[in-house]
Structure formats: structure tokens, C-alpha cells
Design a protein around this motif. Structure first.
Motif, PDB file in Angstrom:
ATOM      1  N   LYS A  22       0.825  -1.216   0.000  1.00  0.00           N
ATOM      2  CA  LYS A  22       0.000   0.000   0.000  1.00  0.00           C
ATOM      3  C   LYS A  22       0.857   1.264   0.000  1.00  0.00           C
ATOM      4  O   LYS A  22       0.536   2.238  -0.673  1.00  0.00           O
ATOM      5  CB  LYS A  22      -0.974  -0.003   1.170  1.00  0.00           C
ATOM      6  N   GLN A  23       1.947   1.261   0.744  1.00  0.00           N
ATOM      7  CA  GLN A  23       2.834   2.423   0.795  1.00  0.00           C
ATOM      8  C   GLN A  23       3.420   2.707  -0.585  1.00  0.00           C
ATOM      9  O   GLN A  23       3.418   3.840  -1.051  1.00  0.00           O
ATOM     10  CB  GLN A  23       3.951   2.197   1.816  1.00  0.00           C
ATOM     11  N   HIS A  24       3.907   1.662  -1.234  1.00  0.00           N
ATOM     12  CA  HIS A  24       4.495   1.843  -2.564  1.00  0.00           C
ATOM     13  C   HIS A  24       3.421   2.220  -3.582  1.00  0.00           C
ATOM     14  O   HIS A  24       3.682   3.030  -4.480  1.00  0.00           O
ATOM     15  CB  HIS A  24       5.275   0.601  -2.982  1.00  0.00           C
ATOM     16  N   ALA A  25       2.243   1.667  -3.446  1.00  0.00           N
ATOM     17  CA  ALA A  25       1.142   2.039  -4.348  1.00  0.00           C
ATOM     18  C   ALA A  25       0.813   3.523  -4.211  1.00  0.00           C
ATOM     19  O   ALA A  25       0.588   4.218  -5.213  1.00  0.00           O
ATOM     20  CB  ALA A  25      -0.090   1.186  -4.061  1.00  0.00           C
ATOM     21  N   ARG A  26       0.805   4.038  -2.979  1.00  0.00           N
ATOM     22  CA  ARG A  26       0.560   5.474  -2.772  1.00  0.00           C
ATOM     23  C   ARG A  26       1.672   6.309  -3.392  1.00  0.00           C
ATOM     24  O   ARG A  26       1.412   7.325  -4.036  1.00  0.00           O
ATOM     25  CB  ARG A  26       0.430   5.798  -1.281  1.00  0.00           C
ATOM     26  N   MET A  27       2.916   5.881  -3.208  1.00  0.00           N
ATOM     27  CA  MET A  27       4.049   6.609  -3.784  1.00  0.00           C
ATOM     28  C   MET A  27       3.937   6.670  -5.307  1.00  0.00           C
ATOM     29  O   MET A  27       4.295   7.670  -5.916  1.00  0.00           O
ATOM     30  CB  MET A  27       5.379   5.929  -3.424  1.00  0.00           C
ATOM     31  N   LEU A  28       3.439   5.589  -5.902  1.00  0.00           N
ATOM     32  CA  LEU A  28       3.345   5.491  -7.355  1.00  0.00           C
ATOM     33  C   LEU A  28       2.005   5.974  -7.898  1.00  0.00           C
ATOM     34  O   LEU A  28       1.761   5.889  -9.099  1.00  0.00           O
ATOM     35  CB  LEU A  28       3.573   4.032  -7.774  1.00  0.00           C
ATOM     36  N   LYS A  29       1.142   6.445  -6.988  1.00  0.00           N
ATOM     37  CA  LYS A  29      -0.193   6.937  -7.346  1.00  0.00           C
ATOM     38  C   LYS A  29      -1.037   5.869  -8.063  1.00  0.00           C
ATOM     39  O   LYS A  29      -1.728   6.134  -9.034  1.00  0.00           O
ATOM     40  CB  LYS A  29      -0.089   8.207  -8.190  1.00  0.00           C
ATOM     41  N   ILE A  30      -0.944   4.649  -7.532  1.00  0.00           N
ATOM     42  CA  ILE A  30      -1.742   3.531  -8.025  1.00  0.00           C
ATOM     43  C   ILE A  30      -3.070   3.535  -7.291  1.00  0.00           C
ATOM     44  O   ILE A  30      -3.123   3.746  -6.081  1.00  0.00           O
ATOM     45  CB  ILE A  30      -0.992   2.195  -7.828  1.00  0.00           C
ATOM     46  N   ASN A  31      -4.128   3.291  -8.024  1.00  0.00           N
ATOM     47  CA  ASN A  31      -5.489   3.273  -7.500  1.00  0.00           C
ATOM     48  C   ASN A  31      -5.574   2.425  -6.228  1.00  0.00           C
ATOM     49  O   ASN A  31      -5.029   1.322  -6.163  1.00  0.00           O
ATOM     50  CB  ASN A  31      -6.409   2.709  -8.593  1.00  0.00           C
ATOM     51  N   GLU A  32      -6.266   2.945  -5.219  1.00  0.00           N
ATOM     52  CA  GLU A  32      -6.381   2.255  -3.928  1.00  0.00           C
ATOM     53  C   GLU A  32      -7.075   0.895  -4.061  1.00  0.00           C
ATOM     54  O   GLU A  32      -6.716  -0.052  -3.371  1.00  0.00           O
ATOM     55  CB  GLU A  32      -7.148   3.135  -2.936  1.00  0.00           C
ATOM     56  N   ARG A  33      -8.039   0.806  -4.948  1.00  0.00           N
ATOM     57  CA  ARG A  33      -8.741  -0.474  -5.160  1.00  0.00           C
ATOM     58  C   ARG A  33      -7.777  -1.521  -5.704  1.00  0.00           C
ATOM     59  O   ARG A  33      -7.811  -2.686  -5.299  1.00  0.00           O
ATOM     60  CB  ARG A  33      -9.904  -0.245  -6.122  1.00  0.00           C
ATOM     61  N   VAL A  34      -6.906  -1.113  -6.618  1.00  0.00           N
ATOM     62  CA  VAL A  34      -5.894  -2.018  -7.165  1.00  0.00           C
ATOM     63  C   VAL A  34      -4.911  -2.411  -6.056  1.00  0.00           C
ATOM     64  O   VAL A  34      -4.553  -3.583  -5.923  1.00  0.00           O
ATOM     65  CB  VAL A  34      -5.160  -1.375  -8.364  1.00  0.00           C
ATOM     66  N   ALA A  35      -4.500  -1.443  -5.249  1.00  0.00           N
ATOM     67  CA  ALA A  35      -3.577  -1.740  -4.137  1.00  0.00           C
ATOM     68  C   ALA A  35      -4.206  -2.739  -3.172  1.00  0.00           C
ATOM     69  O   ALA A  35      -3.542  -3.676  -2.718  1.00  0.00           O
ATOM     70  CB  ALA A  35      -3.205  -0.457  -3.409  1.00  0.00           C
ATOM     71  N   ASP A  36      -5.491  -2.554  -2.871  1.00  0.00           N
ATOM     72  CA  ASP A  36      -6.185  -3.505  -1.996  1.00  0.00           C
ATOM     73  C   ASP A  36      -6.179  -4.903  -2.601  1.00  0.00           C
ATOM     74  O   ASP A  36      -5.968  -5.895  -1.898  1.00  0.00           O
ATOM     75  CB  ASP A  36      -7.623  -3.052  -1.733  1.00  0.00           C
ATOM     76  N   ALA A  37      -6.409  -4.976  -3.905  1.00  0.00           N
ATOM     77  CA  ALA A  37      -6.404  -6.276  -4.587  1.00  0.00           C
ATOM     78  C   ALA A  37      -5.035  -6.932  -4.479  1.00  0.00           C
ATOM     79  O   ALA A  37      -4.927  -8.131  -4.204  1.00  0.00           O
ATOM     80  CB  ALA A  37      -6.795  -6.103  -6.056  1.00  0.00           C
ATOM     81  N   LEU A  38      -3.984  -6.139  -4.666  1.00  0.00           N
ATOM     82  CA  LEU A  38      -2.634  -6.691  -4.641  1.00  0.00           C
ATOM     83  C   LEU A  38      -2.195  -7.114  -3.242  1.00  0.00           C
ATOM     84  O   LEU A  38      -1.228  -7.859  -3.095  1.00  0.00           O
ATOM     85  CB  LEU A  38      -1.653  -5.680  -5.234  1.00  0.00           C
ATOM     86  N   CYS A  39      -2.906  -6.678  -2.228  1.00  0.00           N
ATOM     87  CA  CYS A  39      -2.614  -7.105  -0.858  1.00  0.00           C
ATOM     88  C   CYS A  39      -3.227  -8.461  -0.531  1.00  0.00           C
ATOM     89  O   CYS A  39      -2.898  -9.075   0.477  1.00  0.00           O
ATOM     90  CB  CYS A  39      -3.126  -6.062   0.138  1.00  0.00           C
ATOM     91  N   MET A  40      -4.126  -8.927  -1.389  1.00  0.00           N
ATOM     92  CA  MET A  40      -4.779 -10.218  -1.153  1.00  0.00           C
ATOM     93  C   MET A  40      -3.788 -11.356  -1.376  1.00  0.00           C
ATOM     94  O   MET A  40      -2.926 -11.256  -2.239  1.00  0.00           O
ATOM     95  CB  MET A  40      -5.956 -10.389  -2.114  1.00  0.00           C
ATOM     96  N   PRO A  41      -3.917 -12.440  -0.623  1.00  0.00           N
ATOM     97  CA  PRO A  41      -3.009 -13.580  -0.784  1.00  0.00           C
ATOM     98  C   PRO A  41      -3.421 -14.454  -1.974  1.00  0.00           C
ATOM     99  O   PRO A  41      -3.643 -15.657  -1.847  1.00  0.00           O
ATOM    100  CB  PRO A  41      -3.147 -14.315   0.548  1.00  0.00           C
TER     101      PRO A  41
END
Length: 100
Positions: A22-41
Motif C-alpha cells: 500500500k505504501q508503494h502504491a501510494r508513492m506510485l499513485k496507483i489506484n487504492e482499489r488495485v492496491a487492496d487487490a494486490l494485498c490479497m493472498p
């Protein structure tokens, strides 16, 4: 540089993979919904499908996050993030090789 712009570091304590993603997604301005998806196992395709986002763009975003992690987190700290996570199991050793 504010806290959102600073890459996470183990100096602040134990790194936790979802928070690093999530931290790197914010730095890269990646959509929060996509970041949430990428946090899933799940693998990238399953994660994208789970939250209803495009697989191809999610995969590109995942690779951006991996590149950012490689640039901003020491190899030893990345290795501590990886046990049991099949999607990033080769991250510390793969150099510029893309994962999924």
C-alpha cells in the motif's frame, strides 16, 4: 517529503507485506482499489478478478510496485517480507526479472 512519499523501512520496525504494498502504491499513485487487490493472498489475476479490476493494468501496477520495492528496500529486508507468499517468493533474488 511527507510520510506518504517515504518508502517503508525495517528501521521503523517489522515490515508487513500488505502495508509495504500500500505504501508503494501510494508513492506510485496507483489506484487504492488495485492496491487492496494486490494485498490479497492471491495471484495477480485472481486478485484483479476479486475486486473487479482489469488484469493487464493490475499486472503492470504490480510490476511497478515490485520495481519500487527493489529500489527502496534493502535485499535483506525484502527477504523478510517473502516467506509463504508465492506471488513474491522470487522477488529478492530475481533482479529485473518480472514476476507474474
Amino acid at each position: 517529503m511527507n510520510d506518504v512519499d517515504k518508502p517503508p523501512s525495517a528501521e521503523l520496525g517489522v515490515l508487513h507485506l500488505p502495508s509495504v504494498i500500500k505504501q508503494h502504491a501510494r508513492m506510485l499513485k496507483i489506484n487504492e482499489r488495485v492496491a487492496d487487490a494486490l494485498c490479497m493472498p492471491l495471484n495477480v489475476k485472481q486478485a484483479a478478478n476479486a475486486v473487479g479490476v482489469d488484469y493487464a493494468s493490475t499486472s503492470r501496477d504490480w510490476n511497478k510496485i515490485l520495481d519500487s520495492m527493489r529500489l527502496n528496500i534493502p535485499h535483506e529486508e525484502i527477504s523478510e517480507l517473502l516467506p509463504g507468499n508465492s506471488r513474491v517468493a522470487g522477488l529478492a533474488a530475481c533482479g529485473n526479472t518480472r514476476l507474474e
